[in-house]
Design an enzyme around this catalytic site. Structure first.
Site: not given
Ligand code: NAP
Length: 294
Positions: A79, A115
């Site tokens: 992305k 998104d």
């Molecule tokens: P990302 O860029 O990797 O960000 C992940 C976030 O989660 C970061 O803030 C990370 O914190 C935090 N995190 C991960 N593991 C953690 C833990 N064990 N404890 C506390 N914080 C934790 O991922 P993303 O693309 O933003 O996606 C995040 C979520 O949104 C996923 O579950 C994804 O499936 C969902 N999502 C859903 C849709 C939809 O269409 N419904 C679309 C996009 C994403 P740090 O910064 O400290 O690492």
């Protein structure tokens, strides 16, 4: 767009070409959702999963023009990188720093981010029509958080508090967009007060996602009774965060609507037609059911 304008988007092959690029990609529900949408709209076309490794992204984007694709979705891990290979990037997507939708206008490739707007459309339609003045707490500061916070800011919330495991990321994000809204960043150790005063609590972290379905991103005791609690995760459809919040009298909202609406906005960019969201939702739910039966 009139249907004859839509016809002009269909190449001489007689089939509108769309797809999704990611690595991995086999699990994606986008092909099932968009194929159902094209069928419901009566548009001859194909939406295909495209497994693109990071080293091949540049060539894959070039191929959109060569193969005559009308557009593609772009998902993890492409992305951010994809923006380098496009002719233009929409202002919102530039500020968010990520593109999930590419539109090909006769060889000119433009990137958008649907998104965040998809999420807010779903939140407003399903549960909370008015976000103005609300105190919104967002858990997480990753890619999805940036998209949804950017879209939430357009709704005039009273304040936005961003809570993240890595505190510096939340604070940097708050500083970056501090001129657009009342927004503050917190680490987990300083989050309790913000969460206890939330009107709307949104989980954008992956905590609670399949297979770790028993995890919650915030202590149950901190969640105020009767607020709105939303989770971007859609596998499972109801996360543990949502079930414990519902038991506290909260109105809850899952991530399925965001997924459907980000796809709906993308389809609207590609076709100029309103997307058949109910057909899209039914296709995704059916795909989940098939997976469970398998
Ligand atoms: P990302 O860029 O990797 O960000 C992940 C976030 O989660 C970061 O803030 C990370 O914190 C935090 N995190 C991960 N593991 C953690 C833990 N064990 N404890 C506390 N914080 C934790 O991922 P993303 O693309 O933003 O996606 C995040 C979520 O949104 C996923 O579950 C994804 O499936 C969902 N999502 C859903 C849709 C939809 O269409 N419904 C679309 C996009 C994403 P740090 O910064 O400290 O690492």
């Amino acid at each position: 767009m009139e249907s004859n304008q839509l016809k002009s988007l269909v190449p001489a092959s007689g089939s509108l070409l769309l797809g999704v690029m990611g690595d991995p990609i086999a699990h994606s529900k986008s092909p099932a959702m968009h194929q159902a949408a094209l069928g419901a709209m009566g548009v001859p076309g194909h939406y295909v999963p495209l497994h693109v490794k990071p080293d091949n992204l540049k060539d894959a984007i070039q191929a959109i023009r060569a193969l005559g694709f009308r557009g593609v979705n772009v998902t993890i891990p492409h992305k951010v990188e994809v923006m380098t290979y496009l002719d233009a990037v929409d202002e919102g997507a530039k500020r968010i720093g990520a593109v999930n939708t590419v539109v090909n206008d006769n060889g000119l490739l433009t990137g958008y981010n649907t998104d965040g707007i998809g999420y807010v459309r779903s939140l407003k339609e399903e549960i909370l029509p008015e976000l103005a003045g609300k105190h919104i707490v967002v858990l997480g500061a990753g890619g999805a958080a940036r998209g949804i916070i950017h879209a939430l800011i357009q709704e005039g919330p009273g304040s936005v508090s961003v809570v993240n495991r890595t505190a510096s990321k939340a604070k940097e994000l708050a500083e970056e967009w501090g001129n657009l809204a009342q927004i503050r960043g917190f680490g987990e150790s300083e989050a309790e007060t913000a969460i206890r005063s939330a009107d709307v609590l949104i989980n954008t972290t992956s905590v609670g996602m399949h297979p770790n379905v028993n995890q919650v991103p915030v202590p149950e005791a901190w969640i105020p009774e009767g607020i709105v609690v939303s989770d971007l995760i859609y596998n499972p459809l109801t996360t543990k965060l949502l079930s414990i919040s519902a038991a506290k009298g909260c109105s809850v909202h899952g991530g399925l609507g965001m997924f459907i609406n980000q796809g709906a906005y993308a389809l609207e960019y590609w076709t100029g037609q309103p997307a058949p969201v109910e057909d899209m939702k039914a296709a995704v739910l059916e795909s989940f059911r098939r997976e469970t039966r398998a």
